[in-house]
Scaffold this motif. Structure first.
Motif, PDB file in Angstrom:
ATOM      1  N   LEU A 133      33.693  26.179 -58.152  1.00  0.00           N
ATOM      2  CA  LEU A 133      33.060  25.139 -57.239  1.00  0.00           C
ATOM      3  C   LEU A 133      34.303  24.948 -56.307  1.00  0.00           C
ATOM      4  N   GLU A 134      35.515  24.633 -56.620  1.00  0.00           N
ATOM      5  CA  GLU A 134      36.493  24.239 -55.798  1.00  0.00           C
ATOM      6  C   GLU A 134      36.758  25.503 -54.775  1.00  0.00           C
ATOM      7  N   ILE A 135      36.644  26.785 -55.596  1.00  0.00           N
ATOM      8  CA  ILE A 135      37.089  28.050 -54.860  1.00  0.00           C
ATOM      9  C   ILE A 135      35.875  28.284 -53.972  1.00  0.00           C
ATOM     10  N   LYS A 136      34.719  28.271 -54.320  1.00  0.00           N
ATOM     11  CA  LYS A 136      33.737  28.394 -53.311  1.00  0.00           C
ATOM     12  C   LYS A 136      33.817  27.512 -51.953  1.00  0.00           C
ATOM     13  N   ARG A 137      34.264  26.607 -52.126  1.00  0.00           N
ATOM     14  CA  ARG A 137      34.414  25.366 -50.928  1.00  0.00           C
ATOM     15  C   ARG A 137      35.473  26.076 -50.049  1.00  0.00           C
ATOM     16  N   ARG A 138      36.456  26.820 -50.389  1.00  0.00           N
ATOM     17  CA  ARG A 138      37.657  27.314 -49.608  1.00  0.00           C
ATOM     18  C   ARG A 138      37.580  28.662 -49.295  1.00  0.00           C
ATOM     19  N   ILE A 139      36.582  29.384 -49.767  1.00  0.00           N
ATOM     20  CA  ILE A 139      36.608  30.817 -49.233  1.00  0.00           C
ATOM     21  C   ILE A 139      35.246  30.834 -48.366  1.00  0.00           C
ATOM     22  N   GLY A 140      35.280  32.092 -47.477  1.00  0.00           N
ATOM     23  CA  GLY A 140      34.137  32.521 -46.903  1.00  0.00           C
ATOM     24  C   GLY A 140      33.506  33.738 -47.568  1.00  0.00           C
ATOM     25  N   GLY A 194      26.583  24.448 -42.948  1.00  0.00           N
ATOM     26  CA  GLY A 194      27.412  23.655 -42.598  1.00  0.00           C
ATOM     27  C   GLY A 194      27.449  22.527 -43.297  1.00  0.00           C
ATOM     28  N   GLN A 195      26.137  21.737 -43.521  1.00  0.00           N
ATOM     29  CA  GLN A 195      26.266  20.554 -44.420  1.00  0.00           C
ATOM     30  C   GLN A 195      26.344  20.992 -45.924  1.00  0.00           C
ATOM     31  N   LEU A 196      26.068  21.955 -46.364  1.00  0.00           N
ATOM     32  CA  LEU A 196      26.601  22.621 -47.549  1.00  0.00           C
ATOM     33  C   LEU A 196      27.883  22.500 -47.889  1.00  0.00           C
ATOM     34  N   TYR A 197      28.752  22.787 -47.106  1.00  0.00           N
ATOM     35  CA  TYR A 197      30.117  22.740 -46.766  1.00  0.00           C
ATOM     36  C   TYR A 197      30.599  21.398 -46.729  1.00  0.00           C
ATOM     37  N   LEU A 207      30.489  19.702 -43.873  1.00  0.00           N
ATOM     38  CA  LEU A 207      30.930  19.434 -42.230  1.00  0.00           C
ATOM     39  C   LEU A 207      30.025  18.152 -41.373  1.00  0.00           C
ATOM     40  N   GLU A 208      30.476  17.799 -40.531  1.00  0.00           N
ATOM     41  CA  GLU A 208      29.895  16.787 -39.769  1.00  0.00           C
ATOM     42  C   GLU A 208      28.767  17.173 -38.703  1.00  0.00           C
ATOM     43  N   PHE A 209      27.665  16.759 -38.910  1.00  0.00           N
ATOM     44  CA  PHE A 209      26.538  17.272 -38.039  1.00  0.00           C
ATOM     45  C   PHE A 209      27.029  17.752 -36.576  1.00  0.00           C
ATOM     46  N   GLU A 210      27.803  16.902 -35.885  1.00  0.00           N
ATOM     47  CA  GLU A 210      28.278  17.074 -34.349  1.00  0.00           C
ATOM     48  C   GLU A 210      28.969  18.354 -34.380  1.00  0.00           C
ATOM     49  N   GLN A 211      30.147  18.364 -35.447  1.00  0.00           N
ATOM     50  CA  GLN A 211      31.092  19.371 -35.397  1.00  0.00           C
ATOM     51  C   GLN A 211      30.323  20.643 -35.800  1.00  0.00           C
ATOM     52  N   VAL A 260      24.654  36.187 -37.440  1.00  0.00           N
ATOM     53  CA  VAL A 260      24.440  34.784 -37.718  1.00  0.00           C
ATOM     54  C   VAL A 260      25.338  34.654 -39.082  1.00  0.00           C
ATOM     55  N   LEU A 261      24.915  35.630 -40.012  1.00  0.00           N
ATOM     56  CA  LEU A 261      25.494  35.656 -41.279  1.00  0.00           C
ATOM     57  C   LEU A 261      27.102  35.570 -41.288  1.00  0.00           C
ATOM     58  N   LEU A 262      27.711  36.266 -40.288  1.00  0.00           N
ATOM     59  CA  LEU A 262      29.283  36.251 -40.080  1.00  0.00           C
ATOM     60  C   LEU A 262      29.581  34.653 -39.951  1.00  0.00           C
ATOM     61  N   ILE A 263      28.634  34.119 -38.770  1.00  0.00           N
ATOM     62  CA  ILE A 263      29.208  32.962 -38.361  1.00  0.00           C
ATOM     63  C   ILE A 263      29.257  32.110 -39.580  1.00  0.00           C
ATOM     64  N   SER A 264      27.785  32.181 -40.328  1.00  0.00           N
ATOM     65  CA  SER A 264      27.871  31.352 -41.551  1.00  0.00           C
ATOM     66  C   SER A 264      28.692  31.388 -42.421  1.00  0.00           C
ATOM     67  N   GLY A 265      29.260  32.473 -42.608  1.00  0.00           N
ATOM     68  CA  GLY A 265      30.447  32.725 -43.491  1.00  0.00           C
ATOM     69  C   GLY A 265      31.758  32.236 -43.098  1.00  0.00           C
ATOM     70  N   LEU A 266      32.034  31.904 -42.000  1.00  0.00           N
ATOM     71  CA  LEU A 266      33.354  31.615 -41.236  1.00  0.00           C
ATOM     72  C   LEU A 266      33.321  30.325 -40.908  1.00  0.00           C
ATOM     73  N   LEU A 267      32.146  29.526 -40.768  1.00  0.00           N
ATOM     74  CA  LEU A 267      32.032  28.166 -40.196  1.00  0.00           C
ATOM     75  C   LEU A 267      33.000  27.329 -40.617  1.00  0.00           C
ATOM     76  N   HIS A 268      33.123  27.109 -41.799  1.00  0.00           N
ATOM     77  CA  HIS A 268      34.151  26.095 -42.159  1.00  0.00           C
ATOM     78  C   HIS A 268      35.593  26.519 -42.078  1.00  0.00           C
ATOM     79  N   ASN A 269      35.968  27.491 -41.844  1.00  0.00           N
ATOM     80  CA  ASN A 269      37.208  28.039 -41.385  1.00  0.00           C
ATOM     81  C   ASN A 269      37.965  28.133 -42.674  1.00  0.00           C
ATOM     82  N   PRO A 270      37.641  29.104 -43.592  1.00  0.00           N
ATOM     83  CA  PRO A 270      38.046  29.268 -45.142  1.00  0.00           C
ATOM     84  C   PRO A 270      39.684  29.964 -44.770  1.00  0.00           C
TER      85      PRO A 270
END
Lengths: 258, 74
Positions: free
Chosen positions: A75-82, A104-107, A109-113, A146-156
């Protein structure tokens, strides 16, 4: 930069049922590297990646990502990778914005961010006219963006890309290549699997070729080339034992005619 | 309809948390699932091929149909 390997695999074995897929993979990747992971269809590329991101827990051997054991800390790993999968099931009744909000919410992150980042990233991928259109009508390449963005959104810190360029147009390919390059320069680790040899050749710091579940070559392109001064495509064919494709093609046509 | 369901869900926040769920993730998943259920065009409702409105409560309507079928097959 710390020198502990970001990705480490030791004696990794994995089989689906009675068919062995990975037969003892050993590798370690340090931070800031772009690793091109190539091999013929069914060689075990996607399987390796799925093990590393914690999607396939039933393997034997050691696998650590960011110093954490994949089996106990997935779980911890999944949070930090893309992870950008090869063919993901996008929720295509949603719009890109809604989808990215969800991811983003699953990761956490804040709504506005998320909104700010998503709008900006969609604009950079020239999807700004489609921000609020349902993805049902999207082409393969647009979905891939869209998929690429979703994988990188949380800046892993570590990014796993499984065929990230499939369906993208030439301009987008150039853009994604440049993005990968610059991500690596900023210290992120990228583990990249692809079939496009020329792309792998250009962006990878290190190339790993696997065949039938085993690593058969590992090194920079220059090192691999040093052994046999050819293009990566020829080298690949030679190492994976599929030379004489002209003959095979002739046979294929011949069989069709009968 | 979706906001009502989410409001109801929010009442049980502490229950989910004591059961060990990450409530914010759970809420996001429920929200998206409801959104998709309401957009799905359902053949039995005779709106196949029509571009669906933002929300048409098709999820509630299909639940009504399930109820009816369930009652009849007793």
């Amino acid at each position: 930069m710390n020198m502990t390997p970001v990705i480490q695999l030791q004696d990794l074995y994995k089989s689906y049922g009675s068919t062995p897929v990975l037969k003892g993979i050993n590798l370690s990747v340090s931070a800031g590297q772009v690793v091109g992971y190539i091999g013929p269809n069914g060689a075990g590329k996607s399987t390796t990646i799925k093990i590393l991101i914690g999607m396939l827990p039933d393997y034997t051997g050691e696998a650590t990502v960011l110093g954490l054991d994949v089996k106990t800390n997935s779980l911890e790993i999944k949070r930090r990778i893309g992870y950008v999968p090869e063919n993901a099931a996008l929720y295509d009744t949603l719009t890109p914005m809604e989808y990215l909000q969800f991811i983003g919410q699953l990761y956490g992150l804040e709504f506005e961010q998320i909104e700010r980042k998503a709008l900006e990233l969609l604009r950079l991928f020239q999807l700004n006219d489609y921000t609020n259109a349902r993805m049902t009508t999207f082409s393969k390449g647009m979905r891939q963006k869209v998929l690429l963005i979703s994988g990188l959104l949380h800046n892993p810190d570590v990014i796993f890309l499984d065929e990230p360029l499939s369906g993208l147009d030439a301009n987008a390919v150039v853009l994604v290549k440049e993005i990968i390059r610059q991500l690596a320069n900023s210290g992120k680790t990228i583990f990249y699997s692809s079939h496009l040899m020329d792309v792998v050749e250009k962006i990878s710091d290190r190339i790993i070729i696997i065949n039938q579940g085993q690593i058969i070559a590992d090194g920079t392109f220059a090192e691999l080339q040093h052994q046999r001064p050819e293009s990566l495509e020829q080298l690949f064919a030679e190492l994976t034992g599929s030379e004489g494709q002209t003959g095979v093609a002739e046979e294929f046509i011949h069989t069709l005619k009968n | 309809m979706t906001p009502i369901i989410l409001w109801l869900l929010d009442r049980f926040r502490s229950l989910f948390q004591t059961m060990g769920a990450d409530y914010d993730q759970l809420r996001a998943i429920v929200q998206v699932k409801l959104m998709m259920d309401n957009r799905r065009s359902i053949v039995t409702l005779g709106r196949y091929g029509k571009q669906s409105a933002e929300t048409n409560n098709s999820f509630i309507r299909i639940l009504g149909i399930y109820m009816l079928v369930g009652a009849l097959s007793r």
